[in-house]
Write an enzyme that holds these catalytic residues in place. Structure first.
Site, PDB file in Angstrom:
ATOM      1  N   ASN A 168     -14.932 -10.443  46.480  1.00  0.00           N
ATOM      2  CA  ASN A 168     -15.732  -9.306  46.943  1.00  0.00           C
ATOM      3  C   ASN A 168     -17.037  -9.143  46.192  1.00  0.00           C
ATOM      4  OD1 ASN A 168     -13.723  -8.874  48.756  1.00  0.00           O
ATOM      5  ND2 ASN A 168     -12.987  -6.960  47.877  1.00  0.00           N
TER       6      ASN A 168
ATOM      7  N   ALA B 237     -19.425  -4.410  57.864  1.00  0.00           N
ATOM      8  CA  ALA B 237     -18.067  -4.940  58.073  1.00  0.00           C
ATOM      9  C   ALA B 237     -17.343  -4.027  59.036  1.00  0.00           C
ATOM     10  CB  ALA B 237     -17.270  -5.112  56.792  1.00  0.00           C
TER      11      ALA B 237
ATOM     12  N   ASP C 264      -9.554   9.312  46.464  1.00  0.00           N
ATOM     13  CA  ASP C 264      -8.756   9.855  45.356  1.00  0.00           C
ATOM     14  C   ASP C 264      -8.654  11.375  45.454  1.00  0.00           C
ATOM     15  OD1 ASP C 264      -8.531   7.263  44.309  1.00  0.00           O
ATOM     16  OD2 ASP C 264     -10.420   7.472  43.229  1.00  0.00           O
TER      17      ASP C 264
ATOM     18  N   ILE D 233     -17.767   1.009  49.337  1.00  0.00           N
ATOM     19  CA  ILE D 233     -16.314   1.148  49.456  1.00  0.00           C
ATOM     20  C   ILE D 233     -15.621  -0.100  48.915  1.00  0.00           C
ATOM     21  CG2 ILE D 233     -14.404   1.391  51.096  1.00  0.00           C
ATOM     22  CD1 ILE D 233     -16.331   2.841  52.972  1.00  0.00           C
TER      23      ILE D 233
ATOM     24  N   HIS E 181     -12.200   4.272  40.060  1.00  0.00           N
ATOM     25  CA  HIS E 181     -11.484   4.199  41.330  1.00  0.00           C
ATOM     26  C   HIS E 181     -10.413   3.115  41.315  1.00  0.00           C
ATOM     27  CE1 HIS E 181     -10.757   4.805  45.562  1.00  0.00           C
ATOM     28  NE2 HIS E 181     -11.184   3.606  45.896  1.00  0.00           N
TER      29      HIS E 181
ATOM     30  N   ARG F  16      -6.548  -5.471  49.720  1.00  0.00           N
ATOM     31  CA  ARG F  16      -5.488  -5.779  48.756  1.00  0.00           C
ATOM     32  C   ARG F  16      -4.204  -6.165  49.471  1.00  0.00           C
ATOM     33  NH1 ARG F  16      -3.734  -1.954  44.364  1.00  0.00           N
ATOM     34  NH2 ARG F  16      -4.172  -0.256  45.793  1.00  0.00           N
TER      35      ARG F  16
END
Length: 316
Positions: free
Chosen positions: A93, A8, A149, A116, A176, A80
């Site tokens: 997804n 991607a 994070d 990811i 996550h 998001r």
């Protein structure tokens, strides 16, 4: 010489590919997407580094994109938007990641796979189940990239305490998303925090992604910071696996650390080496506050993991 695929070439994939094009150990960079990837590859190919960049467009070219790849990074999926949680992304997804995992199992089954695509808590188990069905699963070679994070934690703590963010090390365990993100502020060397600071920092680290989604006003989520974190993880993976210099990073992997609490996957500090995740390091002592965070984390995380596992098995 390492061949890396980025599946991607969009909001995360483009800046990630730019960073990887500059990596001295990356000799081939394979970009795949359903649109635009040849153009992105052509643009990157003009940069004066040794990595050869090739773009592959469309499902019919996915096999070619993955051929011979040693590291595969998957940022594919929708981002998001305001009001969305990572779990809201699942239905779209999950299917994307499942299809890409099937192609990895077919074309480069021994590649190190770095996920990811959100929700990572569920998409990593999806990949694991696909690889198991294909007979190619090696838990040491599958990673959920949670390094953002840690990057956020270093930044936010340094802002609070006036330290150098590149020298401020914070271990983050769990998962996550939201309450599954558990920063271990009690273990930060050389710093102490008031309870008020601990609670404020913890909340900001757990929901830092919401800051970006809100600030972009519906136009996207954390792409640049995620690309930076992913590139750093790939760099550490290359250093440990290919240059054979053991390095410690946090990642979401199959782990025994929270297995007793129903979580077969868990993010923690791991040592990377030639076989991938060679050592899962102990969590260490938790403060009373962190023990409460851990309990909330595992309750949510085991549900997320089961959701990913069930998605693959019910589809079968």
């Amino acid at each position: 010489m390492v061949k890396v695929a980025v599946l991607a070439a969009g909001g995360i994939g483009q800046p990630l590919s730019l960073l990887l094009k500059s990596h001295p150990q990356v000799t081939e960079l394979s970009l795949y997407d359903i649109v635009n990837s040849p153009g992105v590859a052509a643009d990157l190919s003009h940069i004066c580094t040794k990595a050869k960049v090739t773009g592959y467009k469309g499902q019919e070219n996915l096999d070619a994109a993955l051929a011979g790849c040693e590291i595969v990074v998957i940022p594919a999926g929708i981002p998001r938007k305001p009001g969305m949680t990572r779990d809201d992304l699942f239905n779209i997804n999950a299917g994307i990641v499942k299809g890409l995992a099937e192609a990895i199992a077919k074309n480069c089954p021994k590649a190190f796979t770095c996920i990811i695509s959100n929700p990572v808590n569920s998409t990593v188990p999806i990949c694991a189940e696909v690889f198991k069905k294909a007979g190619t699963y090696d838990p040491k070679r599958l990673f959920g990239v949670t390094l953002l994070d840690i990057v956020r934690s270093s930044t936010f703590v340094s802002e609070c305490k006036g330290t150098n963010p590149q020298e401020t090390k914070v271990t983050v365990i769990g998962g996550h998303s939201g309450v599954t993100i558990v920063p271990l502020l009690s273990q930060v060397k050389g710093l102490t925090f008031s309870q008020e600071e601990v609670e404020a920092l913890t909340h900001r680290i757990q929901f830092g992604g919401d800051e970006v989604v809100k600030a972009k006003d519906g136009a996207g989520s954390a792409t640049l910071s995620m690309a930076y974190a992913a590139a750093r993880f790939v760099d550490s993976l290359i250093e440990g696996a290919f240059m054979k210099k053991p390095v410690v990073e946090c990642a979401y992997v199959e782990s025994p650390l929270a297995a007793a609490d129903g979580c077969s996957f868990f993010a923690s500090a791991i040592e990377l080496g030639p076989s991938g995740a060679e050592k899962i390091l102990p969590i260490g002592p938790l403060s009373d506050y962190e023990q409460g965070l851990y309990k909330a984390c595992v309750e949510q995380l085991k549900t997320n993991i089961a959701k990913g596992v069930n998605f693959v098995n019910q589809a079968a």
